[in-house]
Design an enzyme around this catalytic site. Structure first.
Site, PDB file in Angstrom:
ATOM      1  N   GLY A  20     -19.831   7.363  -1.374  1.00  0.00           N
ATOM      2  CA  GLY A  20     -18.984   7.936  -2.404  1.00  0.00           C
ATOM      3  C   GLY A  20     -18.646   6.917  -3.467  1.00  0.00           C
ATOM      4  O   GLY A  20     -19.526   6.314  -4.079  1.00  0.00           O
ATOM      5  N   LYS A  21     -17.343   6.686  -3.701  1.00  0.00           N
ATOM      6  CA  LYS A  21     -16.877   5.868  -4.819  1.00  0.00           C
ATOM      7  C   LYS A  21     -17.505   4.474  -4.819  1.00  0.00           C
ATOM      8  O   LYS A  21     -17.951   3.985  -5.847  1.00  0.00           O
ATOM      9  CB  LYS A  21     -15.357   5.753  -4.769  1.00  0.00           C
ATOM     10  CG  LYS A  21     -14.639   7.049  -5.079  1.00  0.00           C
ATOM     11  CD  LYS A  21     -13.150   6.956  -4.805  1.00  0.00           C
ATOM     12  CE  LYS A  21     -12.434   6.027  -5.752  1.00  0.00           C
ATOM     13  NZ  LYS A  21     -10.968   6.052  -5.569  1.00  0.00           N
ATOM     14  N   LYS A  55       0.871  -1.184   0.000  1.00  0.00           N
ATOM     15  CA  LYS A  55       0.000   0.000   0.000  1.00  0.00           C
ATOM     16  C   LYS A  55       0.900   1.225   0.000  1.00  0.00           C
ATOM     17  O   LYS A  55       2.024   1.201   0.508  1.00  0.00           O
ATOM     18  CB  LYS A  55      -0.879   0.033   1.246  1.00  0.00           C
ATOM     19  CG  LYS A  55      -2.143   0.859   1.089  1.00  0.00           C
ATOM     20  CD  LYS A  55      -3.217   0.110   0.311  1.00  0.00           C
ATOM     21  CE  LYS A  55      -4.534   0.845   0.365  1.00  0.00           C
ATOM     22  NZ  LYS A  55      -5.629   0.045  -0.227  1.00  0.00           N
ATOM     23  N   GLY A  86     -21.182   6.349   4.168  1.00  0.00           N
ATOM     24  CA  GLY A  86     -20.239   6.656   3.103  1.00  0.00           C
ATOM     25  C   GLY A  86     -20.788   6.195   1.774  1.00  0.00           C
ATOM     26  O   GLY A  86     -20.808   4.998   1.476  1.00  0.00           O
TER      27      GLY A  86
END
Length: 364
Positions: free
Chosen positions: A190-191, A88, A188
């Site tokens: 969002g994406k 990451k 959440g």
């Protein structure tokens, strides 16, 4: 400073969680780039994991996040059946202020310098268009646009995989792999979250949403008038009466000492990484009779999608592999019951065995 540095070094070298193979600190003064690339394991192959662009409170916090996220990627990729290790990266700063093509190109050069040990993709704060820019400087950028040889938005299959994990959780707890008539709270949208809402509505679920961005909430309410309910914040969402499933789909640490006692849901299954604030939290969930679907198992659809770019992207092949998240989740619940341990511990054991087998094979 010494105490914080000791904490970072302990996380890096701690043997009880396998340690990390390599951590690279990257800086390009001309563009303002400060980044951390963490490679946790290459036991199964090159380390694959996204790049997070975030305004951290401190550099130490950024390093710790990269270490924790990269370890999670090793386990996620192992359980997804991928011949890839875990890594990451984080870019430190507010992407709305700092992000530029020059900065992303500089970052791409650092990725390229690792010679394929680390393969990057999108994460919080980075998008398909960003990976197209990174790819100008490295062969090891996935999550690119179809016009640039990539698979496009990995959020599509991430949400699909989470939905499969929810179906498996419903099957395990209620004996029926459907969300029809169930009340699902999504924190959440969002994406990934907004795609998840679409799956839930198609399956007949009652959906309650919240997001720190008002425009994200408004987009869903406008698209589905009268079909979705919005609440002001996550604290309200987790206390919603009659909530069956809670889906954390924003940043990590959603399950902590404050939120778990307040949860009304019987299942937690969401897209966010690192949902457990500390190791004791899953026992607290279990003690309350709440079934937890390990985040790195159910949110693996995206990494399945971007990994497929390395062999020539085929959406149908990826979707078929992401559909198996349903079976993997059920396998983990069964292992947890058989071993008398929480699901996350069962998932860890399965992933660790695959990584150990990979190391043994490569050592021969």
């Amino acid at each position: 400073m010494t105490e914080m540095t000791d904490g970072v070094l302990h996380t890096l070298f701690r043997t009880e969680q396998g340690g990390h193979e390599q951590v690279v600190l990257c800086q390009d003064r001309a563009t303002g780039l400060k980044a951390v690339i963490a490679i946790h394991s290459t036991a199964l192959g090159p380390a694959l994991g996204g790049t997070r662009f975030h305004a951290y409170a401190s550099d130490e916090e950024a390093v710790l996040d990269a270490l924790n996220l990269s370890r999670g990627m090793s386990y996620k990729n192992a359980l997804a059946g991928l011949d890839l290790g875990g890594g990451k990266a984080v870019i430190i700063g507010d992407p709305d202020v700092l992000k530029s093509e020059e900065l992303l190109e500089a970052y791409g050069r650092f990725v390229e310098s690792l010679g394929g040990r680390y393969v990057t993709a999108c994460d919080v704060g980075t998008y398909v268009a960003d990976m197209d820019v990174v790819a100008r400087e490295t062969r090891w950028a996935t999550g690119r646009s179809p016009e640039n040889g990539g698979a496009g938005d990995s959020s599509v299959l991430t949400a699909f995989g989470v939905f499969q994990g929810m179906r498996a959780s419903a099957q395990h707890l209620w004996g029926d792999p459907t969300l029809r008539g169930r009340k699902v709270g999504v924190a959440g949208v969002g994406k990934v979250g907004h795609y998840l809402v679409e799956h839930l509505l198609e399956d007949g679920a009652e959906v309650v949403i919240t997001d720190v961005r008002e425009e994200s909430v408004r987009r869903i309410l406008d698209k589905h008038p009268g079909k979705v309910t919005a609440v002001t914040d996550t604290d309200v969402l987790i206390r919603t009466e009659g909530l069956d499933i809670y889906a954390p789909c924003a940043l990590g640490g959603a399950l902590n000492d404050d939120t778990v006692p307040a949860l009304t849901a019987k299942i937690v299954c969401g897209a966010a990484n690192n949902q457990l604030a500390h190791p004791g939290i899953e026992k607290d969930l279990s003690d309350r009779g709440i079934l937890y679907a390990p985040d790195y198992v159910v949110n693996a659809g995206g990494v399945i999608q971007v990994a497929d770019e390395l062999r020539g992207f085929d959406f149908d092949r990826c979707k078929a592999k992401a559909t198996k998240i349903f079976d993997t989740t059920l396998e983990i619940f069964a292992r947890a019951k058989a071993d008398g341990i929480p699901p996350a511990a069962a998932a860890d054991r399965i992933a660790e065995q695959r990584m150990a087998d990979g190391r043994a094979t490569r050592a021969v």
